[in-house]
Design a protein around this motif. Structure first.
Motif, PDB file in Angstrom:
ATOM      1  N   ASP A 207     -58.636 120.901  50.828  1.00 54.37           N
ATOM      2  CA  ASP A 207     -59.092 121.143  49.494  1.00 54.37           C
ATOM      3  C   ASP A 207     -57.910 120.873  48.465  1.00 54.37           C
ATOM      4  O   ASP A 207     -58.068 120.285  47.368  1.00 54.37           O
ATOM      5  CB  ASP A 207     -59.580 122.656  49.116  1.00 54.37           C
ATOM      6  N   ILE A 208     -56.760 120.655  49.051  1.00 46.55           N
ATOM      7  CA  ILE A 208     -55.592 120.202  48.159  1.00 46.55           C
ATOM      8  C   ILE A 208     -55.634 118.773  48.070  1.00 46.55           C
ATOM      9  O   ILE A 208     -55.506 118.245  47.007  1.00 46.55           O
ATOM     10  CB  ILE A 208     -54.140 120.808  48.886  1.00 46.55           C
ATOM     11  N   LEU A 209     -55.972 118.147  49.303  1.00 47.46           N
ATOM     12  CA  LEU A 209     -56.180 116.628  49.052  1.00 47.46           C
ATOM     13  C   LEU A 209     -57.042 116.227  47.952  1.00 47.46           C
ATOM     14  O   LEU A 209     -56.977 115.335  47.326  1.00 47.46           O
ATOM     15  CB  LEU A 209     -56.530 116.186  50.515  1.00 47.46           C
ATOM     16  N   LYS A 210     -58.294 116.932  48.211  1.00 49.81           N
ATOM     17  CA  LYS A 210     -59.563 116.630  47.282  1.00 49.81           C
ATOM     18  C   LYS A 210     -58.864 116.874  45.855  1.00 49.81           C
ATOM     19  O   LYS A 210     -59.257 115.992  44.964  1.00 49.81           O
ATOM     20  CB  LYS A 210     -60.445 117.402  47.455  1.00 49.81           C
ATOM     21  N   ARG A 211     -58.275 118.034  45.608  1.00 48.40           N
ATOM     22  CA  ARG A 211     -58.087 118.284  44.148  1.00 48.40           C
ATOM     23  C   ARG A 211     -57.012 117.443  43.834  1.00 48.40           C
ATOM     24  O   ARG A 211     -57.099 116.653  42.605  1.00 48.40           O
ATOM     25  CB  ARG A 211     -57.226 119.493  44.318  1.00 48.40           C
ATOM     26  N   LEU A 212     -56.238 116.588  44.538  1.00 39.76           N
ATOM     27  CA  LEU A 212     -55.025 115.680  43.990  1.00 39.76           C
ATOM     28  C   LEU A 212     -55.897 114.262  43.921  1.00 39.76           C
ATOM     29  O   LEU A 212     -55.793 113.562  42.927  1.00 39.76           O
ATOM     30  CB  LEU A 212     -54.109 115.478  45.137  1.00 39.76           C
ATOM     31  N   PHE A 213     -56.876 114.034  44.875  1.00 35.58           N
ATOM     32  CA  PHE A 213     -57.334 112.764  44.807  1.00 35.58           C
ATOM     33  C   PHE A 213     -58.560 112.562  43.501  1.00 35.58           C
ATOM     34  O   PHE A 213     -58.328 111.901  42.804  1.00 35.58           O
ATOM     35  CB  PHE A 213     -58.505 112.612  45.685  1.00 35.58           C
ATOM     36  N   LEU A 214     -59.127 113.805  43.256  1.00 38.12           N
ATOM     37  CA  LEU A 214     -60.122 113.964  42.001  1.00 38.12           C
ATOM     38  C   LEU A 214     -59.262 113.955  40.816  1.00 38.12           C
ATOM     39  O   LEU A 214     -59.780 113.328  39.568  1.00 38.12           O
ATOM     40  CB  LEU A 214     -61.008 114.950  42.099  1.00 38.12           C
ATOM     41  N   SER A 215     -57.943 114.323  40.580  1.00 40.02           N
ATOM     42  CA  SER A 215     -56.939 114.279  39.363  1.00 40.02           C
ATOM     43  C   SER A 215     -56.375 112.914  39.387  1.00 40.02           C
ATOM     44  O   SER A 215     -55.540 112.610  38.401  1.00 40.02           O
ATOM     45  CB  SER A 215     -56.095 115.240  39.525  1.00 40.02           C
ATOM     46  N   ASN A 216     -56.822 111.927  40.210  1.00 37.74           N
ATOM     47  CA  ASN A 216     -56.091 110.259  40.312  1.00 37.74           C
ATOM     48  C   ASN A 216     -54.805 110.290  40.308  1.00 37.74           C
ATOM     49  O   ASN A 216     -53.911 109.690  39.556  1.00 37.74           O
ATOM     50  CB  ASN A 216     -56.756 109.867  38.687  1.00 37.74           C
ATOM     51  N   ILE A 217     -54.253 111.117  41.254  1.00 43.17           N
ATOM     52  CA  ILE A 217     -52.808 111.254  41.572  1.00 43.17           C
ATOM     53  C   ILE A 217     -52.534 110.449  42.749  1.00 43.17           C
ATOM     54  O   ILE A 217     -53.274 110.509  43.746  1.00 43.17           O
ATOM     55  CB  ILE A 217     -52.365 112.829  41.765  1.00 43.17           C
TER      56      ILE A 217
END
Length: 365
Positions: A207-217
């Motif tokens: 869920d942390i990976l997804k959060r970062l990915f979706l924030s374009n980081i």
């Protein structure tokens, strides 16, 4: 720095002073990492964000071997042998021992700020007492969060301007930190995940990976090597090394490519995230490759010119607001642990993350 399942961040200042924030779990790992900077390298200041073993396990070696003059501590009590070894090293080497205070500037260089945003010696949980630092040089900011969780993030959001170009993700990518609200305030361009490959804790959590990915980081992970960042105060430069020096140039036609070294390095079936790694020492063009699951219907081809760099791991995930395929009928199905050549079915992806950069629009619908 790549010290396995733990944290260690070395700061170098314009006046040649150095500061090490945390020291990983192992004397061997931190010695190898610091010795990599060359003979005679010294660490002037050591900061222990909190006394968990994966942050101070190598502290006694750093203090003993690298000439530490000042130690900054969160003031938390702990009864482990690891903590005792750390305190014994401070005493035996005669280093100055100081307790961090919120609002304090720890920088040994007047041109750089290293501000303590949080520390709590009375916290019931050691992670929640972590020292949190904001490092500022000119227009560039770095946020070092220790293992602080979401409750600490809420406190920080109420008190400080948290904007930063780089964030060291809290608690090795555990789901206890780096909330959506925190990311929205920090708005980092880069995130560093410090953890050990194949660790038993499941770090980083999907869920942390997804959060970062979706924030374009752009995400940098220490199992792929030390992450080096430097700035003159107005722009940021980043590089990353791997355990074995790869051949960076595109191979010529006479150089055989060992594509058997492309492998599924990790998978989280609940979170529907897969890591694909190039374990070889050469960059490999994945054009014409597909990822195949047990069940198929839609298919996916890697785009023309897609290069998986030597030693790198790229991540694929299926669950996002940008989802291009309906996956309800296959959610949670076991993936075959192989990647196949040519065309074939793929039922797992919705978007592709190039070195963990979210790149929308690569799937042709």
């Amino acid at each position: 720095m790549n010290v396995g399942q733990g944290d260690a961040t070395l700061l170098g200042f314009p006046n040649s002073q150095t500061m090490l924030v945390d020291a990983g779990r192992s004397d061997v790992a931190i010695n190898e990492a610091v010795n990599g900077f060359g003979p005679g390298f010294t660490v002037d200041t050591f900061v222990a964000t909190h006394p968990d073993a994966d942050h101070i396990g190598g502290a006694d070696a750093v203090i003993t071997e690298f000439g530490v003059k000042t130690v900054i501590d969160p003031g938390q009590d702990h009864t482990t042998q690891t903590h005792l070894n750390y305190l014994t090293a401070v005493q035996s080497e005669g280093a100055a021992f100081k307790i961090a205070q919120e609002g304090q500037d720890l920088s040994p260089d007047p041109s750089v700020s290293v501000k303590v945003l949080h520390v709590d010696s009375e916290a019931a949980d050691l992670n929640e007492g972590s020292i949190v630092l904001k490092v500022t040089y000119g227009e560039i900011d770095f946020l070092l969060t220790g293992d602080a969780g979401i409750e600490v993030e809420k406190e920080l959001l109420a008190k400080y301007d948290l904007s930063a170009e780089v964030v060291k993700v809290s608690h090795h990518g555990s789901s206890t930190g780096i909330s959506d609200a925190f990311l929205a305030e920090v708005q980092p361009r880069h995130a560093v995940l410090s953890y050990g490959g194949n660790n038993p804790y499941g770090h980083p959590h999907s869920d942390i990976l997804k959060r970062l990915f979706l924030s374009n980081i752009l995400v940098w992970s220490t199992p792929e090597g030390d992450v080096e960042m430097w700035t003159q105060g107005n722009d940021l430069h980043i590089d990353q090394g791997i355990d074995e020096e790869p051949t960076k140039e595109d191979p010529d036609e006479s150089t055989p490519i060992d594509d058997s070294q492309i492998e599924i390095a990790s998978k989280d079936l609940d979170g529907e995230t897969v890591g694909i790694k190039n374990s070889s020492t050469q960059n490999i063009d994945l054009c014409g490759w597909t990822l195949e699951s047990v069940q198929g219907s839609p298919f996916y081809n890697f785009p023309d010119g897609y290069i998986l760099e030597a030693g790198k791991t790229n991540y694929i995930t299926s669950e996002s607001e940008f989802c291009f395929y309906t996956l309800g009928s296959i959610r949670g199905q076991m993936l075959q642990e192989k990647i196949i050549y040519q065309n074939g079915p793929v039922t797992f992806l919705c978007f592709w993350c190039s070195r963990s950069i979210f790149v929308p629009g690569l799937i042709d619908v």
